[in-house]
Design an enzyme around this catalytic site. Sequence first.
Site, short mmCIF file in Angstrom:
data_model
loop_
_atom_site.label_atom_id
_atom_site.label_comp_id
_atom_site.label_asym_id
_atom_site.label_seq_id
_atom_site.Cartn_x
_atom_site.Cartn_y
_atom_site.Cartn_z
N GLY A 252 23.65 -1.57 48.48
CA GLY A 252 22.22 -1.47 48.76
C GLY A 252 21.35 -0.88 47.68
N PRO A 295 28.48 -1.96 45.97
CA PRO A 295 27.24 -2.45 45.37
C PRO A 295 27.35 -3.92 44.97
CG PRO A 295 28.48 -1.14 43.77
CD PRO A 295 29.24 -1.09 45.07
N GLY A 296 26.29 -4.66 45.20
CA GLY A 296 26.25 -6.06 44.77
C GLY A 296 25.12 -6.24 43.77
N ARG A 297 23.90 -6.25 44.31
CA ARG A 297 22.70 -6.46 43.48
C ARG A 297 22.67 -5.54 42.26
NH1 ARG A 297 17.83 -8.14 45.74
NH2 ARG A 297 18.71 -7.51 47.75
N ARG A 334 14.50 -16.54 46.05
CA ARG A 334 13.98 -15.27 46.55
C ARG A 334 12.45 -15.20 46.64
NH1 ARG A 334 14.66 -10.97 44.29
NH2 ARG A 334 14.90 -9.67 46.12
N TYR A 338 11.60 -14.25 50.34
CA TYR A 338 11.25 -12.83 50.52
C TYR A 338 9.93 -12.44 49.87
CZ TYR A 338 16.40 -12.32 50.98
OH TYR A 338 17.71 -12.42 51.31
N CYS A 365 9.52 -29.91 45.64
CA CYS A 365 8.44 -30.45 46.45
C CYS A 365 8.11 -29.58 47.65
CB CYS A 365 8.79 -31.87 46.87
SG CYS A 365 9.05 -32.91 45.45
N GLU A 366 7.58 -28.42 47.37
CA GLU A 366 7.15 -27.45 48.39
C GLU A 366 6.00 -26.68 47.77
OE1 GLU A 366 8.28 -26.16 51.41
OE2 GLU A 366 9.75 -27.77 51.62
N TYR A 394 21.73 -12.84 43.74
CA TYR A 394 21.09 -13.65 44.78
C TYR A 394 20.20 -14.75 44.21
CZ TYR A 394 22.85 -9.70 47.44
OH TYR A 394 23.68 -8.75 47.96
#
Length: 443
Positions: A252, A295-297, A334, A338, A365-366, A394
């Site tokens: 985290g 830990p990842g991020r 992301r 988010y 196309c968004e 991510y």
Amino acid sequence: MESTNQSLKPVTTRINENGNIEIGGCDLIDLAQKYDTPLYVLDEATIRSICSDYKKAFSKYPKVNMMYASKALCTMATSALLASEGFGFDVVSAGEIYTVYKAGVDMSKVLFNGNNKSFEELSLALNLGVGRISVDNFFELSLLNEIAKSNNKIVDILLRITPGIECHTHEYIQTGHLDSKFGFDLTQIDDAVELILNEYTNLKLHGLHAHIGSQIFETSIYADEIEILVKEIARLDEKFGLKLDEVNVGGGLGVKYTDSDLPPSTYEIADKIINSLNKNIEKYGIEPPALFIEPGRSIISTAGVTLYTIGTSKQVPKGKTYFAVDGGMADNARPSIYQAKYYAEIVNKPSQELAKTVTIAGRFCESGDILIKDIKLPEIEEGDVLVVFNTGAYNYSMASNYNRVQKSAMVLVNNSQSDIIVSRETLDDIISHDIIPDKLKRD
Ligand SMILES: *Cc1c(COP(=O)(O)O)cnc(C)c1O
């Protein structure tokens, strides 16, 4: 002391004699030409630097196991690299289990986690010797016990619990609050333990596991989490005579996506976690458990950047100036999921005056495919290369083939050398799983 997750850019970033930005001794313009764009670039020195920050920061506690949360970025090369730093792995699917296995990782240092693991995934984990399974719910306890029994195995488990803590981060990346989809509620732990001790005799419980959220800036939240975990361990000992000797506090720790992000250092969170652990060990009178952190991020985000080539532009009369790049939401979801913010520079104009506020649009196309809204950049021309910082976590792991666009390649850079670690998908990769039924075939 500062740590690498507090840096906006990879530690080797500098402006070179060509006047371009380089990372790991590699000119980013050369990389864009050699490997094409969009291109994920990962700096090995930055990954090793944050690993060393974590190891130093936690060295004050005698029993620490660093587990990298693979979901942030999982490739065979990054797995091999992190294993060489002594890390274990937190994995969440058959695909991640298989990736770390094929990378030659010591499977006893792997923890399988997730809220809806399938029969096939749990069976694969058992067959490949995954060291711990963090069981999330009652259904999984029973399913895992059945699989263990039919394989004549005792499986080493943790219980994933929901500590009931709210952390101040985006709602979708909070996980520890009470009505979260993850883990056993505190009121369900006793029932789970009774089942393990009396019925599910092919399961051996070693400890408790929690993960309270992601992109966390507030260290005090770890102290609250640890008190809950230690208190539960003491209570389970008193009630069941159960000696649990593992505490997994999850991951985290936040990173610095833009100048206004001020994440704490690994040293600050380590102090918070270790002090709180020691205080509560004393307060509740338990034996010091082995500490696991995941830990990842914060391990991988800062090391990664993405290179894009600038294409078309659009000046809305009296409105925004858009520049479109050759990637977007399929390689970095992301911003659209988010509203995540990113910082970028023009690789070939790092020192030029920031002339204009522009919006960087993706090619998908968004309307929501906007990578960066309102950023100040130098005068941009078609063909310039844009580097977006802090895309290691991510981004590739959430990448899709939306619009049937091929997924980007990834290179690892270090000491002026670049190695391709994920090759760019080809058009044949795009159709490789498609099947036309005979009745639709044209002759
Ligand atoms: C996602 C996750 C992590 C890693 O979180 P980061 O914010 O990337 O550090 C660790 N543990 C568990 C159980 C997770 O689900």
